[in-house]
Design an enzyme around this catalytic site. Sequence first.
Site, short mmCIF file in Angstrom:
data_model
loop_
_atom_site.label_atom_id
_atom_site.label_comp_id
_atom_site.label_asym_id
_atom_site.label_seq_id
_atom_site.Cartn_x
_atom_site.Cartn_y
_atom_site.Cartn_z
N CYS A 118 0.82 -1.23 0.00
CA CYS A 118 0.00 0.00 0.00
C CYS A 118 0.85 1.27 0.00
O CYS A 118 0.34 2.35 -0.30
CB CYS A 118 -0.93 0.01 1.19
SG CYS A 118 -1.92 -1.48 1.31
N HIS A 259 -3.75 6.68 3.46
CA HIS A 259 -4.09 5.43 2.78
C HIS A 259 -5.48 4.99 3.24
O HIS A 259 -5.79 5.02 4.43
CB HIS A 259 -3.05 4.36 3.14
CG HIS A 259 -3.43 2.99 2.69
ND1 HIS A 259 -3.87 2.73 1.41
CD2 HIS A 259 -3.48 1.81 3.35
CE1 HIS A 259 -4.15 1.45 1.30
NE2 HIS A 259 -3.93 0.87 2.46
N ASN A 289 -10.11 -0.87 0.20
CA ASN A 289 -8.65 -0.74 0.23
C ASN A 289 -8.08 -1.13 -1.14
O ASN A 289 -8.13 -2.30 -1.50
CB ASN A 289 -8.09 -1.64 1.34
CG ASN A 289 -6.58 -1.55 1.46
OD1 ASN A 289 -5.90 -0.99 0.61
ND2 ASN A 289 -6.05 -2.11 2.53
#
Length: 332
Positions: A118, A259, A289
């Site tokens: 990520c 994030h 996500n």
Amino acid sequence: MHDSFRTTAKIVGLGAYLPERVLTNRDLEAMVDTSDEWIRTRTGIRERRVVAEGEALVDLVTRAGRAALADAGVDPREVDLLILATATVEQPIPATAAIVQPALGVVNAACFDVSAACSGFTYSLNVGRQFIATGEAKTVLVIGAECLTRYLDWTDRTTCVLFGDGAGAAVLRPGAPGEGILQIRWRTDGSYADLISMPGGGCRYPPSSLASIEAGLPFIKMRGNETFKVAVRSLTEISLEVMEAAGIAAADLDLFIPHQANLRIIQAVGKRLELTDDQVFVNVDRVGNTSAASIPVAMTQARDEGRLGPGSLVLASAFGGGLTWASSLIRF
Ligand code: ACO
């Protein structure tokens, strides 16, 4: 405010692409033992995008890359470097960045992939800005893209409800001191490597190993609860470090783009950084996500929604498998 480099890298174009197919929490209720209520209250996610049959990572990368180049008004032949952040490659060899090169028309670019889960997009921004700072590159295309839903175990409710597919891209060009990427900090702690992992499909447990497939190894695994605590701590610390290095306070920020893994993490970090709700960008409810795509997709949506524009001071902080985490301060 001081800058790390005399020549900074400026983001001159943004673009994103999300697959059309929407998978809602209600859809997931029919697939695994979960509920819309559990997913919303624990994660903030309402729906996510999923690639269609026949669609794969290169399709997402190509669309996001083209959108960013068009937004920047840059001829693809001027791109010196294409850096693609992804943990969900099209295939092991060659790099996905090389596969998409002809479709993007970046024929003069060196193309490679970066693997930092990520945090991959922020890691790649940091790589790109070094080449601009040294003068070795004049135009860099950085893309964060993931096709995570192809790597999920759709019977594992602890992971399959969390992730979505997507891609986002940014074009970097030299900027003057005081504009562009002002600071980036990045960190890795491999002692936490097993918190978020996909153990199968590599050389220890090859794709050809039936035992590995039967043991469910070629799927994303996450120890969510432990990850949660490290995420809040790391994102807060690295964001504060970047702001301190730049000599700015939280109140100076126009937008914080964290994030997008979990709304509770985002809110906890926002509170620790003493930011108002208006300063914090959230789209995890709509996209889930999307790992390396998370920050460039959020940046593009923030721009499209009028929350980010020329002159905006933006802090973008990422956290993911590795463990890796990173934060960047950008003057648009
Ligand atoms: N539906 C219903 N119940 C569920 C589900 C589900 N989808 N998933 C788990 N549960 C259950 C568990 O089995 C557990 O039940 P039990 O108490 O009977 O054992 C209970 O819910 C609580 O489970 P926890 O794991 O403790 O739930 P938590 O509140 O921690 O939420 C979550 C889980 C959402 C994963 C959270 O921990 C999280 O977001 N972690 C961080 C994720 C992250 O930041 N990842 C980094 C980036 S990812 C990357 O790099 C690819």
